[in-house]
Design a protein around this motif. Structure first.
Motif, PDB file in Angstrom:
ATOM      1  N   LEU A  97       0.643  -1.409  -0.216  1.00  0.00           N
ATOM      2  CA  LEU A  97       0.046  -0.312   0.258  1.00  0.00           C
ATOM      3  C   LEU A  97       1.061   1.466  -0.134  1.00  0.00           C
ATOM      4  O   LEU A  97       0.466   2.362  -0.445  1.00  0.00           O
ATOM      5  CB  LEU A  97      -0.790   0.017   1.349  1.00  0.00           C
ATOM      6  N   THR A  98       1.791   1.045   0.993  1.00  0.00           N
ATOM      7  CA  THR A  98       2.503   2.603   1.292  1.00  0.00           C
ATOM      8  C   THR A  98       3.723   2.818  -0.258  1.00  0.00           C
ATOM      9  O   THR A  98       3.482   4.270  -0.864  1.00  0.00           O
ATOM     10  CB  THR A  98       3.811   2.223   2.006  1.00  0.00           C
ATOM     11  N   VAL A  99       4.012   1.818  -0.826  1.00  0.00           N
ATOM     12  CA  VAL A  99       4.226   2.336  -2.209  1.00  0.00           C
ATOM     13  C   VAL A  99       3.655   1.851  -3.273  1.00  0.00           C
ATOM     14  O   VAL A  99       4.081   3.059  -4.331  1.00  0.00           O
ATOM     15  CB  VAL A  99       5.244   0.641  -2.510  1.00  0.00           C
ATOM     16  N   ALA A 100       2.361   1.692  -3.418  1.00  0.00           N
ATOM     17  CA  ALA A 100       1.623   2.525  -4.127  1.00  0.00           C
ATOM     18  C   ALA A 100       1.197   3.222  -4.357  1.00  0.00           C
ATOM     19  O   ALA A 100       1.013   3.710  -5.598  1.00  0.00           O
ATOM     20  CB  ALA A 100       0.671   0.402  -4.427  1.00  0.00           C
ATOM     21  N   GLU A 101       0.907   4.099  -3.122  1.00  0.00           N
ATOM     22  CA  GLU A 101       0.440   5.506  -2.765  1.00  0.00           C
ATOM     23  C   GLU A 101       1.621   6.316  -2.872  1.00  0.00           C
ATOM     24  O   GLU A 101       0.931   7.431  -3.481  1.00  0.00           O
ATOM     25  CB  GLU A 101      -0.474   5.645  -1.350  1.00  0.00           C
ATOM     26  N   ASP A 102       2.626   5.941  -2.705  1.00  0.00           N
ATOM     27  CA  ASP A 102       3.915   7.119  -2.759  1.00  0.00           C
ATOM     28  C   ASP A 102       3.930   7.224  -3.988  1.00  0.00           C
ATOM     29  O   ASP A 102       4.870   8.081  -4.597  1.00  0.00           O
ATOM     30  CB  ASP A 102       5.101   6.860  -1.634  1.00  0.00           C
ATOM     31  N   SER A 103       4.351   5.911  -5.111  1.00  0.00           N
ATOM     32  CA  SER A 103       4.842   6.371  -6.956  1.00  0.00           C
ATOM     33  C   SER A 103       3.685   6.288  -7.554  1.00  0.00           C
ATOM     34  O   SER A 103       3.702   6.333  -8.421  1.00  0.00           O
ATOM     35  CB  SER A 103       4.965   4.505  -6.831  1.00  0.00           C
ATOM     36  N   GLY A 104       2.641   5.808  -7.255  1.00  0.00           N
ATOM     37  CA  GLY A 104       1.445   5.873  -8.313  1.00  0.00           C
ATOM     38  C   GLY A 104       1.670   5.312  -9.574  1.00  0.00           C
ATOM     39  O   GLY A 104       0.013   5.293  -9.952  1.00  0.00           O
ATOM     40  N   ALA A 105       1.992   4.203  -8.883  1.00  0.00           N
ATOM     41  CA  ALA A 105       1.957   2.866 -10.023  1.00  0.00           C
ATOM     42  C   ALA A 105       0.255   2.280  -9.864  1.00  0.00           C
ATOM     43  O   ALA A 105       0.238   1.854  -8.836  1.00  0.00           O
ATOM     44  CB  ALA A 105       2.956   1.891  -9.937  1.00  0.00           C
ATOM     45  N   PRO A 106      -0.329   2.068 -10.839  1.00  0.00           N
ATOM     46  CA  PRO A 106      -1.238   1.543 -10.664  1.00  0.00           C
ATOM     47  C   PRO A 106      -1.002  -0.304 -10.464  1.00  0.00           C
ATOM     48  O   PRO A 106      -2.109  -1.403 -10.605  1.00  0.00           O
ATOM     49  CB  PRO A 106      -2.123   1.719 -11.983  1.00  0.00           C
ATOM     50  N   LEU A 107       0.481  -0.565 -11.180  1.00  0.00           N
ATOM     51  CA  LEU A 107       0.280  -2.032 -10.892  1.00  0.00           C
ATOM     52  C   LEU A 107       1.812  -2.253  -9.473  1.00  0.00           C
ATOM     53  O   LEU A 107       2.538  -2.000  -9.914  1.00  0.00           O
ATOM     54  CB  LEU A 107       0.282  -3.078 -11.936  1.00  0.00           C
ATOM     55  N   VAL A 108       1.670  -3.021  -8.441  1.00  0.00           N
ATOM     56  CA  VAL A 108       2.667  -3.042  -8.014  1.00  0.00           C
ATOM     57  C   VAL A 108       3.106  -4.699  -7.939  1.00  0.00           C
ATOM     58  O   VAL A 108       1.562  -5.720  -7.589  1.00  0.00           O
ATOM     59  CB  VAL A 108       2.663  -2.017  -7.182  1.00  0.00           C
ATOM     60  N   TYR A 109       4.201  -5.437  -7.737  1.00  0.00           N
ATOM     61  CA  TYR A 109       4.583  -6.255  -7.669  1.00  0.00           C
ATOM     62  C   TYR A 109       5.349  -6.574  -6.319  1.00  0.00           C
ATOM     63  O   TYR A 109       6.352  -5.465  -6.571  1.00  0.00           O
ATOM     64  CB  TYR A 109       4.944  -7.229  -8.965  1.00  0.00           C
TER      65      TYR A 109
END
Length: 491
Positions: A97-109
């Protein structure tokens, strides 16, 4: 719970027990709003908080639409890509969640751990790049998706696919922003596919998967049109009269330490029956096992065999190929044969050369039959790459991980596009570059026997080696995609 940071989980499931403790871990997590179990049939014995979402059992476009519809206005989706026990690491959902929200990336793995016999082995993945167009790109088993972006992209999908829905959505999301890898081991998984890399690499050409491949091609072709990298089926004509050559064709074999196979490979070339002169250039890359002595003896008995030992000691397979291609004895067409393998009969070379003239192409790729060291056929048998079509082959080539074999080139084209000095994927990028302007010809009948044995370079690779190879090929695709976009922009 407030409006923000709500996660809905979507898990393929035929039996809840197949997921191990994952369901319980997610049910107890304060960020998880709801758990959906995907499948053709109700798995039954569903724990509280889990709802069955009827699907066809695969990643169809309709399945993705159903997921989008059921996700409401949740902030994020956690997607399990295959039914398998997964153990989330400490605070792993919070990290996603933190990485997705900080980066704005729509897909994180993320990277993960393989749980094997009570031990945990690191399973690193690779970063996604513009050329990471393979439909089998390894994201691991957990995808963390931006809910709003996911729903918008699913709503914009045109074609409906039975198998390529997830691939279709992933490509659409990548047009917003490239998927982002977290280089941390955020979960543990019990592997499903424990086959060696040497078996997995042929999955995409298994005839049983052909319907899937047709759909994947459709999805990537749409993506290429969207990003400006699609090439119309218009090709530069071939004349084959740029310069004179000592022979019509040269077979080139790079070799190092193949004392058990090199004599058979050479014999299969020298027995070719042709109406034109040809030779065989063997680049012996400082063999130490007796290969050199065999080649010296064979060269004394047939002057068509040109035995070359490089002065340099830093050559990979690609560098050896360049040495052969730029050799003054190289013919008009340079034809590949690996030192492990055999031409299937005495007419292979004639058929390859005829294909250049008949199909007016800058490169010809044949087909081959898989066999063991005793030349007995082994699965998957014939590798013919029938997914290639003259109209769309060069676009689909950006999706698949190899172009096929044996490969042959119009020598002037290859001299203008030298092969990188590497020992894996050495001619893949060159084939892509040639196909940018020229047609690639195909022969769908088997032309050689590919012997699989313990000394094959890709027989059983570590995760790190597979990653290195895939990262390199993705980079080749990235460069080629950018070149095609530039070509289209120039008009």
């Amino acid at each position: 719970m407030g409006k923000m940071n709500r996660i809905q989980c979507f898990l393929p499931c035929t039996e809840v027990r197949n997921l191990g403790g994952l369901v319980d871990d997610l049910r107890e997590h304060p960020l998880v709003e709801k758990i959906w179990l995907l499948g053709a049939a109700d798995p039954g014995d569903r724990p509280e908080g889990c709802t069955w979402l009827p699907t066809g059992g695969g990643w169809s476009t309709d399945t993705l639409r159903a997921m989008a519809g059921k996700s409401g206005d949740c902030d994020h989706l956690l997607l399990l890509t295959q039914e398998n026990p997964v153990v989330p690491g400490m605070l792993s959902l919070e990290r996603f969640l933190t990485v997705a929200e900080d980066s704005g990336a729509p897909l994180v793995y993320s990277d993960y751990l393989d749980g094997i016999d009570g031990t945990r082995k690191p399973h690193p993945l690779i970063d996604y790049q513009e050329g990471s167009l393979r439909d089998d790109f390894d994201f691991g088993l957990l995808l963390f998706l931006d809910g709003k972006a996911f729903r918008e992209e699913v709503a914009g999908l045109g074609t409906s696919y039975e198998h390529a829905g997830l691939y279709q959505v992933r490509l659409a999301l990548s047009r917003r922003m490239l998927p982002l890898r977290i280089p941390e081991f955020l979960y543990e998984v019990l592997p499903v596919d424990t086959r060696d890399s040497g078996k997995k690499i042929f999955d995409y050409v298994d005839p049983r998967n052909r319907a899937v491949q047709v759909e994947m091609e459709g999805a990537v072709t749409t993506h290429l049109r969207q990003v400006g990298g699609y090439l119309e089926p218009v090709f530069q004509p071939m004349a084959f009269d740029e310069e004179s050559f000592p022979v019509e064709a040269s077979v080139i074999i790079p070799v190092r330490n193949r004392v058990r196979t090199i004599a058979d490979a050479v014999a299969s070339v020298l027995r070719q029956e042709t109406s034109f002169p040809f030779n065989l250039i063997v680049i012996d890359n400082h063999s130490t096992d007796g290969t050199t002595g065999i080649l010296e003896e064979l060269a004394r008995t047939d002057d068509r065999l040109i035995h070359v030992v490089p002065e340099r000691t830093d050559l990979g397979i690609g560098g050896c190929w360049n040495l052969g291609v730029f050799h003054p004895s190289c013919g008009k067409f340079a034809v590949q044969l690996d030192s492990d393998d055999l031409y299937i009969d005495g007419h292979t070379l004639a058929r390859i050369v005829a294909a250049f003239y008949e199909q007016q192409c800058g490169m010809v790729i044949g087909s081959y039959r898989m066999c063991n060291f005793q030349l007995e056929e082994i699965p998957p048998g014939l590798i013919d790459h029938r997914e290639w079509t003259p109209e769309n082959g060069r676009n689909n080539a950006l999706r698949i991980n190899g172009l096929g074999a044996p490969r042959a080139f119009y020598t002037p084209l290859l001299r203008r596009n030298p092969i990188p000095n590497v020992s894996y994927g050495e001619d893949y990028g060159v084939g892509l570059a040639i196909s940018r302007d020229h047609q690639i010809g195909r022969i769908y009948e088997p032309l050689y026997l590919c012997r699989r044995w313990e000394d094959n370079s890709d027989a059983s690779l570590s995760v790190e080696a597979v990653n290195k190879h895939n990262l390199y090929k993705d980079r080749l695709r990235t460069v080629e995609l950018q070149a095609r976009i530039r070509k289209n922009n120039r008009g």
